[in-house]
Structures are given as structure tokens and as C-alpha cells.
Design a protein around this motif. Structure first.
Motif, PDB file in Angstrom:
ATOM      1  N   LEU A  45       0.831  -1.207   0.000  1.00  0.00           N
ATOM      2  CA  LEU A  45       0.000   0.000   0.000  1.00  0.00           C
ATOM      3  C   LEU A  45       0.867   1.260   0.000  1.00  0.00           C
ATOM      4  CD1 LEU A  45      -2.769  -1.068   2.557  1.00  0.00           C
ATOM      5  CD2 LEU A  45      -3.050  -0.726   0.093  1.00  0.00           C
ATOM      6  N   LEU A  46       1.983   1.238   0.712  1.00  0.00           N
ATOM      7  CA  LEU A  46       2.878   2.392   0.722  1.00  0.00           C
ATOM      8  C   LEU A  46       3.498   2.608  -0.658  1.00  0.00           C
ATOM      9  CD1 LEU A  46       4.636   1.883   4.176  1.00  0.00           C
ATOM     10  CD2 LEU A  46       3.079   3.732   3.558  1.00  0.00           C
ATOM     11  N   GLU A  47       3.802   1.513  -1.343  1.00  0.00           N
ATOM     12  CA  GLU A  47       4.350   1.639  -2.689  1.00  0.00           C
ATOM     13  C   GLU A  47       3.311   2.233  -3.633  1.00  0.00           C
ATOM     14  OE1 GLU A  47       6.957   1.795  -5.618  1.00  0.00           O
ATOM     15  OE2 GLU A  47       7.431   1.170  -3.573  1.00  0.00           O
ATOM     16  N   GLN A  48       2.069   1.836  -3.456  1.00  0.00           N
ATOM     17  CA  GLN A  48       0.997   2.407  -4.263  1.00  0.00           C
ATOM     18  C   GLN A  48       0.831   3.898  -3.956  1.00  0.00           C
ATOM     19  OE1 GLN A  48      -2.579   0.142  -3.661  1.00  0.00           O
ATOM     20  NE2 GLN A  48      -1.687  -1.781  -4.392  1.00  0.00           N
ATOM     21  N   LEU A  49       0.971   4.245  -2.692  1.00  0.00           N
ATOM     22  CA  LEU A  49       0.879   5.654  -2.315  1.00  0.00           C
ATOM     23  C   LEU A  49       1.992   6.456  -2.955  1.00  0.00           C
ATOM     24  CD1 LEU A  49      -0.308   7.939  -0.554  1.00  0.00           C
ATOM     25  CD2 LEU A  49       1.157   7.147   1.313  1.00  0.00           C
ATOM     26  N   ARG A  50       3.196   5.908  -2.958  1.00  0.00           N
ATOM     27  CA  ARG A  50       4.316   6.619  -3.573  1.00  0.00           C
ATOM     28  C   ARG A  50       4.076   6.825  -5.067  1.00  0.00           C
ATOM     29  NH1 ARG A  50      10.317   4.705  -2.368  1.00  0.00           N
ATOM     30  NH2 ARG A  50       9.558   2.733  -3.227  1.00  0.00           N
ATOM     31  N   GLN A  51       3.534   5.833  -5.723  1.00  0.00           N
ATOM     32  CA  GLN A  51       3.303   5.953  -7.151  1.00  0.00           C
ATOM     33  C   GLN A  51       2.167   6.937  -7.454  1.00  0.00           C
ATOM     34  OE1 GLN A  51       5.268   4.605  -9.431  1.00  0.00           O
ATOM     35  NE2 GLN A  51       6.496   3.617  -7.799  1.00  0.00           N
ATOM     36  N   SER A  52       1.243   7.061  -6.509  1.00  0.00           N
ATOM     37  CA  SER A  52       0.057   7.903  -6.742  1.00  0.00           C
ATOM     38  C   SER A  52       0.184   9.291  -6.136  1.00  0.00           C
ATOM     39  CB  SER A  52      -1.181   7.214  -6.163  1.00  0.00           C
ATOM     40  OG  SER A  52      -1.343   5.918  -6.675  1.00  0.00           O
ATOM     41  N   ARG A  53       1.269   9.576  -5.479  1.00  0.00           N
ATOM     42  CA  ARG A  53       1.400  10.861  -4.775  1.00  0.00           C
ATOM     43  C   ARG A  53       1.287  12.019  -5.756  1.00  0.00           C
ATOM     44  NH1 ARG A  53       6.129  10.073  -2.019  1.00  0.00           N
ATOM     45  NH2 ARG A  53       7.314  11.086  -3.677  1.00  0.00           N
ATOM     46  N   SER A  54       0.484  13.030  -5.388  1.00  0.00           N
ATOM     47  CA  SER A  54       0.226  14.148  -6.306  1.00  0.00           C
ATOM     48  C   SER A  54       1.136  15.342  -6.045  1.00  0.00           C
ATOM     49  CB  SER A  54      -1.237  14.576  -6.196  1.00  0.00           C
ATOM     50  OG  SER A  54      -1.535  14.978  -4.859  1.00  0.00           O
ATOM     51  N   GLU A  55       1.778  15.392  -4.901  1.00  0.00           N
ATOM     52  CA  GLU A  55       2.607  16.544  -4.573  1.00  0.00           C
ATOM     53  C   GLU A  55       3.989  16.090  -4.134  1.00  0.00           C
ATOM     54  OE1 GLU A  55       0.897  19.043  -1.633  1.00  0.00           O
ATOM     55  OE2 GLU A  55      -0.888  19.565  -2.810  1.00  0.00           O
ATOM     56  N   ASP A  56       4.953  16.960  -4.462  1.00  0.00           N
ATOM     57  CA  ASP A  56       6.308  16.747  -3.955  1.00  0.00           C
ATOM     58  C   ASP A  56       6.384  17.401  -2.575  1.00  0.00           C
ATOM     59  OD1 ASP A  56       8.957  16.629  -3.302  1.00  0.00           O
ATOM     60  OD2 ASP A  56       9.686  17.512  -5.171  1.00  0.00           O
ATOM     61  N   PRO A  57       6.608  16.657  -1.500  1.00  0.00           N
ATOM     62  CA  PRO A  57       6.577  17.246  -0.157  1.00  0.00           C
ATOM     63  C   PRO A  57       7.685  18.267   0.075  1.00  0.00           C
ATOM     64  CG  PRO A  57       7.430  15.010  -0.059  1.00  0.00           C
ATOM     65  CD  PRO A  57       6.921  15.210  -1.455  1.00  0.00           C
ATOM     66  N   ARG A  58       8.707  18.311  -0.807  1.00  0.00           N
ATOM     67  CA  ARG A  58       9.837  19.231  -0.599  1.00  0.00           C
ATOM     68  C   ARG A  58       9.855  20.396  -1.590  1.00  0.00           C
ATOM     69  NH1 ARG A  58      10.953  14.268   0.341  1.00  0.00           N
ATOM     70  NH2 ARG A  58      11.345  13.825  -1.876  1.00  0.00           N
ATOM     71  N   GLN A  59       8.809  20.528  -2.393  1.00  0.00           N
ATOM     72  CA  GLN A  59       8.829  21.560  -3.431  1.00  0.00           C
ATOM     73  C   GLN A  59       8.948  22.962  -2.831  1.00  0.00           C
ATOM     74  OE1 GLN A  59       5.436  21.434  -6.023  1.00  0.00           O
ATOM     75  NE2 GLN A  59       6.261  22.939  -7.453  1.00  0.00           N
ATOM     76  N   ALA A  60       8.072  23.289  -1.881  1.00  0.00           N
ATOM     77  CA  ALA A  60       8.133  24.626  -1.271  1.00  0.00           C
ATOM     78  C   ALA A  60       9.386  24.795  -0.452  1.00  0.00           C
ATOM     79  CB  ALA A  60       6.877  24.831  -0.388  1.00  0.00           C
ATOM     80  N   TRP A  61       9.836  23.724   0.178  1.00  0.00           N
ATOM     81  CA  TRP A  61      11.051  23.787   0.998  1.00  0.00           C
ATOM     82  C   TRP A  61      12.272  24.091   0.134  1.00  0.00           C
ATOM     83  CZ3 TRP A  61      15.586  20.959   1.022  1.00  0.00           C
ATOM     84  CH2 TRP A  61      16.409  21.109   2.158  1.00  0.00           C
ATOM     85  N   MET A  62      12.318  23.492  -1.057  1.00  0.00           N
ATOM     86  CA  MET A  62      13.453  23.717  -1.962  1.00  0.00           C
ATOM     87  C   MET A  62      13.548  25.188  -2.374  1.00  0.00           C
ATOM     88  SD  MET A  62      15.143  20.829  -2.472  1.00  0.00           S
ATOM     89  CE  MET A  62      15.890  20.910  -4.106  1.00  0.00           C
ATOM     90  N   ARG A  63      12.390  25.776  -2.670  1.00  0.00           N
ATOM     91  CA  ARG A  63      12.390  27.185  -3.078  1.00  0.00           C
ATOM     92  C   ARG A  63      12.828  28.078  -1.925  1.00  0.00           C
ATOM     93  NH1 ARG A  63       7.346  25.812  -5.563  1.00  0.00           N
ATOM     94  NH2 ARG A  63       6.231  26.812  -3.810  1.00  0.00           N
ATOM     95  N   SER A  64      12.367  27.800  -0.732  1.00  0.00           N
ATOM     96  CA  SER A  64      12.684  28.648   0.414  1.00  0.00           C
ATOM     97  C   SER A  64      14.136  28.471   0.846  1.00  0.00           C
ATOM     98  CB  SER A  64      11.769  28.317   1.590  1.00  0.00           C
ATOM     99  OG  SER A  64      10.416  28.546   1.246  1.00  0.00           O
ATOM    100  N   ALA A  65      14.696  27.283   0.615  1.00  0.00           N
ATOM    101  CA  ALA A  65      16.051  26.996   1.096  1.00  0.00           C
ATOM    102  C   ALA A  65      17.123  27.506   0.167  1.00  0.00           C
ATOM    103  CB  ALA A  65      16.217  25.501   1.306  1.00  0.00           C
ATOM    104  N   ALA A  66      16.758  27.882  -1.065  1.00  0.00           N
ATOM    105  CA  ALA A  66      17.771  28.339  -2.017  1.00  0.00           C
ATOM    106  C   ALA A  66      18.385  29.657  -1.575  1.00  0.00           C
ATOM    107  CB  ALA A  66      17.140  28.493  -3.402  1.00  0.00           C
ATOM    108  N   LEU A  67      19.719  29.786  -1.634  1.00  0.00           N
ATOM    109  CA  LEU A  67      20.439  31.013  -1.247  1.00  0.00           C
ATOM    110  C   LEU A  67      20.795  31.840  -2.478  1.00  0.00           C
ATOM    111  CD1 LEU A  67      22.835  29.550   1.477  1.00  0.00           C
ATOM    112  CD2 LEU A  67      20.641  30.721   1.784  1.00  0.00           C
TER     113      LEU A  67
END
Length: 314
Positions: free
Chosen positions: A292-314
């Protein structure tokens, strides 16, 4: 005198054989005032009576001598009593004392040791309405350790204070470091009847789950990943017993659920209970869970680090 024959020391002092140390001391003080040589100058009979009541007090005020006296009767002295007859310190110059109270204070100190066995160090009797010595602090302190549950619900303890058993009611809602005052249960000043207060410092033991924050009770509540994502009703334990709480769908770890009026007791009521959600991973995943976790990974609609990546850029 004690070595010349048996005397009923209880009868000499006019007390029952069951009299405690306080009653014996009061009886001696009354009779000592009555028969003191300064009060009866030249009266040999009064002086003899004074020495007799002093001898009786010397024996009955000493727990070990009193035990032997009650056990062996007229042979108590041969069993290890005074060992020579007479009252220690009775060959004194009465004239060197300023007044009768000074003498009695000295005598009680000799017979009873420092503080007369009451836990009090120092003291003195009032003279002419004024303290004969500097004011003495007769208050006493003790530390009492109680469990978290006892502090929450209140409890009773029996303490031994100056050879006296004292029943103490510890109210519900006390905190670590709280103080309780027991009036006139502190140290006793020999001969005066003055007694200080007893202050109890409360040490509340920690609890493996609950933490006290003001009037609020806090605890971490473990929940599963599906309970956080999908929400639902979960069973929890509160200080009042088991309860049901609702976890909203999509709740992130670290959020607190509030149960009003389920916290720490106080004079104005009770505080709230706060349960902070923490994500609890199992020690191992079953094959079905991994699928079920593998199915969740394949079906995930959002990148959990997308906003974090933008904020962390220097």
C-alpha cells in the motif's frame, strides 16, 4: 535518694502511670515552683520535697530510666538506674540564679539535654514579660515526596513530628515546590509551651506520560500515518479515565488536541488537557502495508519538498 529505697515517682509528681513526657514536665514545673527554696526560705521539708520531685522528674523524663523503673520497680536502680543515688546537679547555689525561671530553665536543660528532647536548640523562659534571650525561630521544615497521582487527586500522610504522630491532608492540585503550613506543629520551646509551625515542602514526582504546564496537562499522543491522513476517532487515556477524541483528516504531527476541563485541578476549577500528536511508525511493516505504501508513492500528487526547496535556495 533513688538508691536508698523505692519511691513511686508517678505519685510524687501526681501523674498517672500512663502520663506522657509533656504531662510529666508540666507536673514537675508546677511542683518545683511550689517547693523551691527561694519560695520557702529555711523550710527544710520544702527543700526535701523539691529534691524529691526533681529526682522523680529526672527519672521519668529519661525514656531509658523510665523503662527500667517501670520494668524493675524498686530494683530499677540495680538494673542500671542512677547508679549512685541523688539527682545530678542538685548540689547548686540557688543564689546564683537571677530568678526562679532561670533555675528551672537550667534544670530542664540538664535533665532533658539540648532542647529537652523536643528538636528545639536553645530557648529560655520569659522574664518580666520580656524575652530573656533573643527571639528564637521555632518553625521547622520537612520534605514530603508524593506521586504525580497523589498530587492530582490529593492524599493523606501520617508524619512523626517531635515524637508526635500528625495526620496531614495534602489537597488535590498541589505542585512541585508547594509548601503546606501546619500551625503549632513545629519545635517546642522547653518550659514555655511555645511551639512553632511546621512547613512541608512538597516534592511531586514526575510521570512517564503527563507533564504539568501551569494549569494545563500535556502529553504526546502517538497516532498512525493513516489516522493522521484519513482522520478518525481514537481512544485515549485521561486522568479521569478512558475517553474518545476526534483526529481531523489531514492533521500534521505536532498539532495539539484540547480537552477542556480535563487538566490540573486548581482553586478555580480545572485547566485543559493538551494532546500533541506524534507520528508512530511500527517496528516493522507487513507485506500488505509495504504494498500500500508503494501504491501511495506511485500515486502521490505533490512533492513534499517543493516549497522547501524554493525557500532553502540562497
Amino acid at each position: 535518694m533513688a538508691g536508698s529505697g523505692y519511691k513511686d515517682y508517678f505519685q510524687v509528681l501526681g501523674v498517672e502511670r500512663s502520663a506522657d513526657a509533656g504531662a510529666i514536665k508540666r507536673a514537675f514545673r508546677k511542683l518545683a515552683r511550689q517547693y523551691h527554696p527561694d519560695v520557702n526560705p529555711g523550710d527544710k521539708a520544702a527543700e526535701a520535697k523539691f529534691k524529691e520531685v526533681s529526682e522523680a522528674y529526672e527519672v521519668l523524663s529519661d525514656p531509658e530510666k523510665r523503662r527500667k523503673y517501670e520494668q524493675f520497680g524498686q530494683y530499677w536502680n540495680q538494673a542500671g538506674g542512677m547508679g549512685g543515688g541523688g539527682v545530678p546537679g542538685m548540689d547548686v547555689d540557688f543564689g546564683r540564679y537571677g530568678n526562679f525561671d532561670d533555675f528551672i530553665n537550667d534544670l530542664l536543660g540538664r535533665f532533658g539535654g539540648p532542647g529537652g528532647g523536643s528538636g528545639f536548640q536553645g530557648g529560655g523562659f520569659p522574664r518580666g514579660g520580656q524575652a530573656s534571650r533573643a527571639p528564637v525561630n521555632l518553625d521547622a521544615e520537612a520534605t514530603v515526596s508524593v506521586s504525580f497521582s497523589e498530587a492530582f487527586r490529593g492524599t493523606e500522610r501520617t508524619l512523626s513530628v517531635n515524637d508526635e504522630r500528625v495526620q496531614v491532608r495534602i489537597p488535590a492540585g498541589v505542585r512541585n515546590g508547594s509548601k503546606l503550613r501546619l500551625k503549632e506543629k513545629g519545635n517546642l520551646q522547653p518550659g514555655t509551651g511555645r511551639r512553632g509551625d511546621l512547613y512541608l515542602n512538597l516534592n511531586v514526582q514526575s510521570h512517564p506520560v503527563w507533564r504539568l504546564d501551569g494549569d494545563q496537562l500535556r502529553a504526546d499522543l502517538p497516532v498512525s500515518i493513516d489516522e493522521l491522513a484519513l482522520g478518525g476517532t481514537v481512544s485515549v487515556m485521561t486522568p479521569d479515565g478512558e475517553a474518545q477524541v476526534n483526529v481531523p483528516a489531514g492533521t500534521a504531527p505536532g498539532r495539539s488536541l484540547r480537552l477542556k476541563g480535563k487538566g490540573w485541578p486548581s482553586r478555580t476549577g480545572r485547566g485543559d488537557l493538551l494532546l500533541t500528536l506524534t507520528l508512530a511508525f511500527p517496528k516493522s511493516w507487513s507485506a500488505a502495508e509495504q504494498q500500500l505504501l508503494e501504491q501511495l508513492r506511485q500515486s502521490r500528487s505533490e512533492d513534499p519538498r517543493q516549497a522547501w526547496m524554493r525557500s532553502a535556495a540562497l
